[in-house]
Design a protein around this motif. Structure first.
Motif, PDB file in Angstrom:
ATOM      1  N   TYR A  64       0.833  -1.204   0.000  1.00 46.83           N
ATOM      2  CA  TYR A  64       0.000   0.000   0.000  1.00 46.83           C
ATOM      3  C   TYR A  64       0.869   1.257   0.000  1.00 46.83           C
ATOM      4  O   TYR A  64       0.596   2.226  -0.729  1.00 46.83           O
ATOM      5  N   LEU A  67       2.414   1.387  -3.679  1.00 50.21           N
ATOM      6  CA  LEU A  67       1.437   1.663  -4.735  1.00 50.21           C
ATOM      7  C   LEU A  67       0.848   3.061  -4.607  1.00 50.21           C
ATOM      8  O   LEU A  67       0.614   3.751  -5.605  1.00 50.21           O
ATOM      9  N   GLY A  99      -4.340   2.436 -11.763  1.00 50.43           N
ATOM     10  CA  GLY A  99      -4.071   1.071 -11.309  1.00 50.43           C
ATOM     11  C   GLY A  99      -3.428   1.034  -9.945  1.00 50.43           C
ATOM     12  O   GLY A  99      -3.776   0.197  -9.096  1.00 50.43           O
ATOM     13  N   SER A 102      -5.995   1.938  -7.218  1.00 45.98           N
ATOM     14  CA  SER A 102      -6.980   0.855  -7.083  1.00 45.98           C
ATOM     15  C   SER A 102      -6.396  -0.316  -6.307  1.00 45.98           C
ATOM     16  O   SER A 102      -7.038  -0.854  -5.388  1.00 45.98           O
ATOM     17  N   LEU A 103      -5.175  -0.714  -6.664  1.00 44.81           N
ATOM     18  CA  LEU A 103      -4.533  -1.824  -5.953  1.00 44.81           C
ATOM     19  C   LEU A 103      -4.191  -1.434  -4.519  1.00 44.81           C
ATOM     20  O   LEU A 103      -4.294  -2.266  -3.606  1.00 44.81           O
ATOM     21  N   ALA A 107      -5.492  -3.344  -1.250  1.00 46.99           N
ATOM     22  CA  ALA A 107      -4.582  -3.873  -0.235  1.00 46.99           C
ATOM     23  C   ALA A 107      -4.959  -3.365   1.153  1.00 46.99           C
ATOM     24  O   ALA A 107      -4.924  -4.122   2.137  1.00 46.99           O
TER      25      ALA A 107
END
Length: 352
Positions: A64, A67, A99, A102-103, A107
């Motif tokens: 987290y 990203l 992306g 969102s990931l 997470a």
């Protein structure tokens, strides 16, 4: 790694090694008194850590951190690319930011256990809480980054897309660095001890990741700003990393040893190699640009995972919690004693 293998433990303050008050036994020496019992040796808090280590998952929360940094810094670079007409690079960064956020959100929700726990944090806005501010940042940034990416992909509503790109670019730096504030707001020694420097390290690491994405996904003719950002972020990353190490003192052992140490060394090698590859060959060789970009992305990820691992290591060992606190007490006691001597000297007591 055993306790005897840590050289920094030799620097544990005297009061931890020898009991007594914050003056570490100096009063006993001045008065000629001898201790009636052997000096206590600090080990732990009844066999347990002094603070409770975070229950966060390394894969979820360190991922987290990475990203979110990639997404936030990517949006800032995308806004710059959009303004300067580098449309291919801007589009690639908009999609990578969408992306990434969102990931990152997935997470975070996975670590929380239930999606409702994330939405419940949006019921109030508390400026003094990094978790509350971060939740609202994600809630505002995610749709903005999504709108910018959809407009770039479809060509629809270009003006709205430009506004969304600018909005995501403005929110991006906060998204990239607020996780450092979130970590430093805890009692974890390796995070809280570097609360001033950690946001700068996260900002540099996030910029390295975003510039790496631009190098890997954008065309050669548009990557001059990304190459400059890669060189600057690699330099800033090194400087911020050293500043964190100096600030932490003996707690910096957790960054130099174990899993965190291995990840940190890998991060340095990858970041320097990526920036060098981009600067030397990234403007004329597509494979070199891609390789440099991927190295920068991997280096940024290693930095975030290293910081996370160091935090967990510092929380599980009570020495890293108590020793810095006792060192500060010892220093305050020395300052108070010196102030008292100066006051007495000024009033003539010592001279009399």
């Amino acid at each position: 790694m055993t306790r005897d293998d840590n050289p920094g433990r030799d620097a544990v303050p005297a009061a931890l090694r020898g009991g007594g008050g914050p003056d570490g036994g100096r009063r006993r020496k001045r008065s000629g008194e001898e201790p009636m019992v052997p000096r206590a040796q600090f080990q732990d808090y009844y066999g347990k850590p002094v603070i409770k280590p975070p229950a966060w998952s390394a894969r979820d929360i360190a991922g987290y951190f990475f990203l979110g940094g990639l997404a936030g810094a990517g949006s800032a670079l995308a806004a710059g690319a959009h303004l300067t007409g580098r449309t291919s690079t801007a589009t690639a960064l908009k999609f990578s930011s969408l992306g990434g956020v969102s990931l990152a959100t997935a997470a975070l929700i996975h670590d929380l256990g239930r999606p409702a726990r994330f939405t419940h944090m949006l019921r109030v806005f508390k400026p003094t809480s990094p978790m509350s501010v971060g939740s609202w940042l994600l809630a505002l940034y995610g749709p903005t980054a999504g709108a910018a990416a959809v407009s770039a992909a479809t060509g629809l509503m270009p003006r709205a897309g430009a506004v969304a790109t600018a909005g995501a670019g403005l929110l991006g730096p906060a998204v990239a660095t607020y996780t450092a504030v979130l970590a430093a707001d805890t009692a974890v020694p390796a995070w809280h001890g570097a609360h001033r420097e950690l946001p700068y390290l996260f900002a540099a690491s996030a910029t390295a990741a975003a510039s790496g994405m631009a190098l890997a996904a954008g065309p050669l003719r548009e990557n001059a700003p990304a190459r400059c950002a890669a060189a600057l972020s690699a330099t800033a990353d090194f400087v911020a990393d050293r500043a964190v190490e100096r600030r932490l003192g003996m707690v910096a052992e957790t960054l130099r040893t174990g899993r965190a140490g291995r990840l940190r060394r890998a991060a340095r090698v990858l970041t320097v190699a990526g920036a060098a590859s981009a600067a030397l060959w990234g403007h004329r060789s597509r494979p070199a640009a891609v390789a440099g970009g991927l190295a920068l992305l991997a280096g940024s990820a290693c930095t975030r995972f290293a910081v996370f691992a160091a935090g967990i290591a510092s929380a599980t060992d009570p020495v890293y919690t108590v020793a810095p606190q006792q060192a500060r007490l010892d220093e305050q006691a020395r300052l108070d004693e010196r102030a008292g001597l100066d006051e007495r000297a000024g009033s003539g007591e010592l001279g009399g």
